[in-house]
Design an enzyme around this catalytic site. Structure first.
Site, short mmCIF file in Angstrom:
data_model
loop_
_atom_site.label_atom_id
_atom_site.label_comp_id
_atom_site.label_asym_id
_atom_site.label_seq_id
_atom_site.Cartn_x
_atom_site.Cartn_y
_atom_site.Cartn_z
N HIS A 206 0.83 -1.21 0.00
CA HIS A 206 0.00 0.00 0.00
C HIS A 206 0.86 1.26 0.00
O HIS A 206 0.63 2.19 -0.78
CB HIS A 206 -0.92 -0.02 1.23
CG HIS A 206 -1.66 1.26 1.46
ND1 HIS A 206 -2.97 1.46 1.09
CD2 HIS A 206 -1.26 2.43 2.05
CE1 HIS A 206 -3.35 2.68 1.42
NE2 HIS A 206 -2.33 3.29 2.01
N GLU A 207 1.86 1.29 0.87
CA GLU A 207 2.72 2.47 0.96
C GLU A 207 3.54 2.67 -0.32
O GLU A 207 3.73 3.79 -0.79
CB GLU A 207 3.63 2.37 2.17
CG GLU A 207 2.90 2.36 3.51
CD GLU A 207 2.00 3.56 3.71
OE1 GLU A 207 2.30 4.64 3.15
OE2 GLU A 207 0.97 3.42 4.39
N HIS B 271 1.68 4.34 -3.13
CA HIS B 271 1.71 5.81 -3.08
C HIS B 271 2.94 6.34 -3.82
O HIS B 271 2.86 7.34 -4.54
CB HIS B 271 1.75 6.29 -1.63
CG HIS B 271 0.44 6.19 -0.91
ND1 HIS B 271 -0.73 6.65 -1.44
CD2 HIS B 271 0.15 5.69 0.32
CE1 HIS B 271 -1.72 6.44 -0.57
NE2 HIS B 271 -1.21 5.86 0.50
#
Length: 299
Positions: free
Chosen positions: A142-143, A146
């Protein structure tokens, strides 16, 4: 074509372009209005605006990491965490970022950096203690989504105008206004804060709308990349549940960094609060991951 294997999100790209255009337009209007109102102070305004922009762009990632207590760790110190980051980077065809740990019992994670070369992915010690390896993998994916989507940089630049509005207002109020004997000074004392407040409100709403969408986009991209949306859903549920058990005073200490975090420190069910939230609701995120599960099953 994307340069990595994270799923491209045209909706996110469109929203980032529109947000940056509107923020840029707002910036031009704001500076133009201040130049018109503070004719004698325009050199100071331009210099301060330029310096603040450079500082925000070049140092915001370091300031954020320092403020959240991130400390870079070696593979020897955190072999499991580095192993997870290595696997996701290899799977996504991304350069490996710096890996950091923040000593905090609040379970969370964040990524910061103006480009892929100086990105830092940080998890808290509380998160490492609570998550299973596959859940941690989902959070790291998820990170890194980004980073791949470049929305970290866009959020950094987009948030700059709100900071600038407040600083320039103080310059005008405590600088040029106090020394001026012009009859229009009283009107300026009222107008400049109003202009600043309006600019801050608009930029705040624009960045919050973008922030909520980018979280959903990162969830979807991470789930598609790893092929395990259930692991990310489990991590979301676990982190949200654990955050509810953390003392409120500890959560309030981390609340200013909500926009960076995997999950918000404090949430509210009120409609107005949700409109101002940095993240979509847990229900929205879990519903999207359930839809991704169905999508993967059909392939």
């Amino acid at each position: 074509m994307p340069r990595n294997r994270f799923a491209a999100d045209r909706g996110l790209t469109t929203r980032m372009v529109v947000t940056m255009f509107l923020i840029g337009l707002l910036y031009v209007v704001f500076v133009g209005a201040l130049l018109a109102l503070l004719r004698g102070s325009w050199p100071i305004i331009l210099v301060i605006a330029g310096l603040l922009f450079v500082a925000q762009f070049w140092f915001s990632d370091r300031i954020a990491a320092f403020s959240m207590g991130a400390r870079e760790v070696t593979p020897e110190e955190q072999p499991e965490l580095h192993g997870v980051v290595d696997r996701i980077c290899a799977l996504a065809d991304l350069p490996k970022p710096k890996v950091a740990v923040a000593q905090s019992d609040v379970p969370n994670a964040f990524a910061t950096g103006r480009n892929r070369k100086n990105t830092v992915v940080c998890v808290t010690s509380g998160l490492l203690r609570r998550l299973e390896p596959e859940e941690l993998e989902g959070v790291v994916a998820h990170e890194l989504a980004h980073v791949a989507h470049k929305d970290v940089m866009v959020m950094t630049v987009a948030s700059f105008l709100g900071v600038l509005a407040g600083v320039i207002t103080r310059i005008g109020l405590w600088g040029g206004f106090r020394r001026s004997r012009d009859p229009g000074t009283t009107a300026l004392v009222v107008l400049v804060p109003l202009v600043s407040a309006a600019v801050y409100a608009v930029s705040f709403l624009l960045t919050r709308m973008l922030s909520r969408y980018r979280e959903l986009s990162a969830d979807r991209s991470a789930a598609l990349l790893t092929g395990r949306p259930s692991a990310l859903a489990s991590a979301l549920t676990k982190v949200s549940g654990e955050l509810a058990a953390i003392p409120t005073r500890d959560l309030r200490a981390t609340e200013p960094f909500n926009a960076f975090y995997f999950a918000p420190a404090l949430t509210s069910s009120a409609t107005v609060s949700r409109l101002l939230a940095t993240h979509p609701s847990l229900e929205q995120r879990l519903a999207q991951l359930a839809a991704v599960t169905v999508e993967l099953d059909r392939r």
